[in-house]
Scaffold this motif. Structure first.
Motif, PDB file in Angstrom:
ATOM      1  N   GLY A 101      -6.593  -2.591 -14.504  1.00 10.84           N
ATOM      2  CA  GLY A 101      -5.436  -2.505 -13.629  1.00 10.84           C
ATOM      3  C   GLY A 101      -5.863  -2.342 -12.193  1.00 10.84           C
ATOM      4  N   ARG A 102      -4.911  -2.577 -11.280  1.00  4.03           N
ATOM      5  CA  ARG A 102      -5.243  -2.463  -9.860  1.00  4.03           C
ATOM      6  C   ARG A 102      -4.601  -1.254  -9.203  1.00  4.03           C
ATOM      7  NH1 ARG A 102      -3.698  -7.579  -6.913  1.00  4.03           N
ATOM      8  NH2 ARG A 102      -3.861  -8.638  -8.899  1.00  4.03           N
ATOM      9  N   VAL A 122      -5.196  -5.349  -1.945  1.00  2.40           N
ATOM     10  CA  VAL A 122      -4.810  -6.283  -3.006  1.00  2.40           C
ATOM     11  C   VAL A 122      -5.805  -7.437  -3.087  1.00  2.40           C
ATOM     12  CG1 VAL A 122      -3.025  -7.899  -3.751  1.00  2.40           C
ATOM     13  CG2 VAL A 122      -2.371  -5.666  -2.830  1.00  2.40           C
ATOM     14  N   GLN A 123      -6.313  -7.860  -1.950  1.00  3.31           N
ATOM     15  CA  GLN A 123      -7.244  -8.984  -1.916  1.00  3.31           C
ATOM     16  C   GLN A 123      -8.590  -8.660  -2.561  1.00  3.31           C
ATOM     17  OE1 GLN A 123      -5.396  -8.028   0.801  1.00  3.31           O
ATOM     18  NE2 GLN A 123      -3.922  -9.698   0.539  1.00  3.31           N
ATOM     19  N   GLN A 127     -11.834 -10.206  -6.295  1.00  2.00           N
ATOM     20  CA  GLN A 127     -13.271 -10.244  -6.042  1.00  2.00           C
ATOM     21  C   GLN A 127     -14.012  -9.276  -6.958  1.00  2.00           C
ATOM     22  OE1 GLN A 127     -13.753  -9.467  -1.850  1.00  2.00           O
ATOM     23  NE2 GLN A 127     -12.363 -11.117  -1.265  1.00  2.00           N
ATOM     24  N   ASP A 128     -13.447  -8.078  -7.147  1.00  2.31           N
ATOM     25  CA  ASP A 128     -14.063  -7.107  -8.054  1.00  2.31           C
ATOM     26  C   ASP A 128     -14.056  -7.635  -9.489  1.00  2.31           C
ATOM     27  OD1 ASP A 128     -14.537  -5.377  -5.977  1.00  2.31           O
ATOM     28  OD2 ASP A 128     -12.851  -4.055  -6.420  1.00  2.31           O
ATOM     29  N   LEU A 129     -12.981  -8.306  -9.868  1.00  2.00           N
ATOM     30  CA  LEU A 129     -12.900  -8.906 -11.198  1.00  2.00           C
ATOM     31  C   LEU A 129     -13.988  -9.963 -11.378  1.00  2.00           C
ATOM     32  CD1 LEU A 129     -11.563  -9.476 -13.940  1.00  2.00           C
ATOM     33  CD2 LEU A 129      -9.925 -10.951 -12.721  1.00  2.00           C
ATOM     34  N   ASP A 130     -14.150 -10.823 -10.394  1.00  2.00           N
ATOM     35  CA  ASP A 130     -15.206 -11.844 -10.450  1.00  2.00           C
ATOM     36  C   ASP A 130     -16.578 -11.202 -10.609  1.00  2.00           C
ATOM     37  OD1 ASP A 130     -13.363 -13.874 -10.176  1.00  2.00           O
ATOM     38  OD2 ASP A 130     -13.680 -14.127  -8.015  1.00  2.00           O
ATOM     39  N   MET A 164       4.460  -8.777 -10.413  1.00  2.00           N
ATOM     40  CA  MET A 164       4.052 -10.174 -10.473  1.00  2.00           C
ATOM     41  C   MET A 164       2.574 -10.396 -10.173  1.00  2.00           C
ATOM     42  SD  MET A 164       6.530 -12.000 -11.457  1.00  2.00           S
ATOM     43  CE  MET A 164       5.796 -13.591 -11.053  1.00  2.00           C
ATOM     44  N   SER A 165       1.935  -9.497  -9.436  1.00  2.00           N
ATOM     45  CA  SER A 165       0.589  -9.757  -8.918  1.00  2.00           C
ATOM     46  C   SER A 165      -0.423 -10.056 -10.017  1.00  2.00           C
ATOM     47  CB  SER A 165       0.109  -8.566  -8.083  1.00  2.00           C
ATOM     48  OG  SER A 165       0.944  -8.354  -6.974  1.00  2.00           O
ATOM     49  N   SER A 166      -0.501  -9.199 -11.008  1.00  3.23           N
ATOM     50  CA  SER A 166      -1.484  -9.407 -12.065  1.00  3.23           C
ATOM     51  C   SER A 166      -1.112 -10.580 -12.958  1.00  3.23           C
ATOM     52  CB  SER A 166      -1.643  -8.136 -12.905  1.00  3.23           C
ATOM     53  OG  SER A 166      -2.297  -7.127 -12.150  1.00  3.23           O
ATOM     54  N   ALA A 167       0.176 -10.872 -13.083  1.00  2.00           N
ATOM     55  CA  ALA A 167       0.597 -12.045 -13.858  1.00  2.00           C
ATOM     56  C   ALA A 167       0.071 -13.311 -13.213  1.00  2.00           C
ATOM     57  CB  ALA A 167       2.115 -12.090 -13.958  1.00  2.00           C
ATOM     58  N   ILE A 168       0.159 -13.379 -11.896  1.00  3.06           N
ATOM     59  CA  ILE A 168      -0.344 -14.542 -11.159  1.00  3.06           C
ATOM     60  C   ILE A 168      -1.848 -14.669 -11.336  1.00  3.06           C
ATOM     61  CG2 ILE A 168      -0.648 -15.509  -8.845  1.00  3.06           C
ATOM     62  CD1 ILE A 168       2.040 -14.146  -8.101  1.00  3.06           C
TER      63      ILE A 168
END
Length: 324
Positions: A101-102, A122-123, A127-130, A164-168
């Motif tokens: 989660g963020r 948010v940005q 990058q952290d996920l990558d 919506m953010s994580s869905a996108i």
């Protein structure tokens, strides 16, 4: 979904032992996975260190998947998360999920203490996920910074969200998506529709996969379930008031405990909540699954009495087995 909620006059060890007991029963009743959420600076919530609790529960069970629902990635370095979950996967192969989660999982003051002044935007989350995915990949073998023993391990990553953010992002990355409909249902349908419509297949996932977390309180009768639910409503009242309430005994009526506005706010927040006898819950769950077309439901159940909580999970397990 488990938070290791403390009951009145109970300490964290008691809550952890009840979580382990629940995980063992859930395994016996055919549940697929058991996730723990990350929260901080909440006196009545025991799950401040999900990775440690996952290890504790995995050691006390044999086959049920254990995971995070989730690890709040902005609070941690991707390297450390990879190392922790690589260790768990090494110790308990094929049984570990990594939900991310963020949100901070706490208030902003505590978030600053966790992050030691590092400002996460948010940005930064994509990058952290990558970076985290790279640490698990064999492609990172030539890097100066490598995550051991995570490198090359297959630890499924799920993106969690309540908007919506994580869905996108989940649709763009081709990752499974879990929505926190148990406490933030407002954007639930909008988010999962966007995710399904815009999903891009990836090496991780060929088609969209949606998990909906819901509240369920099932009893042998509707009356019994509605009585047990008052403990849950008292706990939820703490969310509205910005306080961490322990799980309290059921009451005959909530009328003198919450205001009319608080009751309305909680009812809106609990739109994806199912309370009643096995027959009542079965009918409501079948309708919910048909309407939403989710692939999996994840159950959160906060009931004061341990035997009653186990009975609720047993009844839901029976419902899901009957639906197969």
């Amino acid at each position: 979904m488990e938070l290791a909620i403390l009951r009145e006059s109970e300490d964290a060890k008691d809550a952890y032992d009840r979580s382990l007991d629940l995980a063992r029963h859930a395994e016996k009743w055919g549940y697929t996975r058991f996730w723990l959420a990350e929260h901080h600076n909440m006196a009545s919530v025991g799950s401040s260190s999900p990775a440690l609790l996952i290890g504790y529960l995995a050691n006390g069970t044999s086959k049920i998947r254990l995971g995070s629902g989730g690890i709040m990635l902005p609070n941690h370095s991707p390297l450390m998360v990879a190392e922790q979950f690589g260790t768990l996967e090494t110790l308990f192969p094929g049984r570990i999920d990594l939900g991310l989660g963020r949100a901070p999982g706490t208030d902003q003051t505590t978030a600053r203490a966790l992050r030691r002044g590092r400002v996460e935007t948010v940005q930064d989350f994509p990058q952290d996920l990558d970076q985290l995915q790279l640490y698990f990949s064999d492609d990172n073998m030539d890097s100066k910074v490598r995550a051991f023993p995570a490198e090359g391990l297959d630890v499924p990553i799920y993106l969690l969200g309540s908007s919506m953010s994580s869905a996108i992002l989940a649709a763009e990355k081709g990752l499974p998506y879990a929505f926190a409909s148990h406490f933030a249902p407002t954007y639930f349908l909008q988010a999962i529709r966007h995710y399904k419509a815009n999903f891009k297949p990836s090496k991780y996932l060929a088609k969209p996969y949606v998990i909906s977390c819901i509240n369920v309180i099932a009893g042998d009768t509707d009356e019994k379930a509605n009585s047990m639910a008052t403990s849950f409503y008292q706990m939820a009242l703490g969310i509205i008031r910005g306080k961490s309430y322990p799980l309290k005994k059921p009451v005959k009526s909530m009328d003198n405990i919450w205001s009319r506005d608080e009751a309305a706010a909680i009812q809106n927040m609990m739109a994806c909540t199912f309370v009643g006898s096995k027959a009542t819950v079965k009918t409501d769950l079948e309708r919910f699954i048909k309407q939403t077309e989710v692939d999996e439901i994840m159950v959160s159940t906060n009931i004061y009495d341990s035997a009653d909580r186990l009975r609720s999970y047993e009844l839901v397990g029976e419902i899901m087995q009957e639906g197969k």
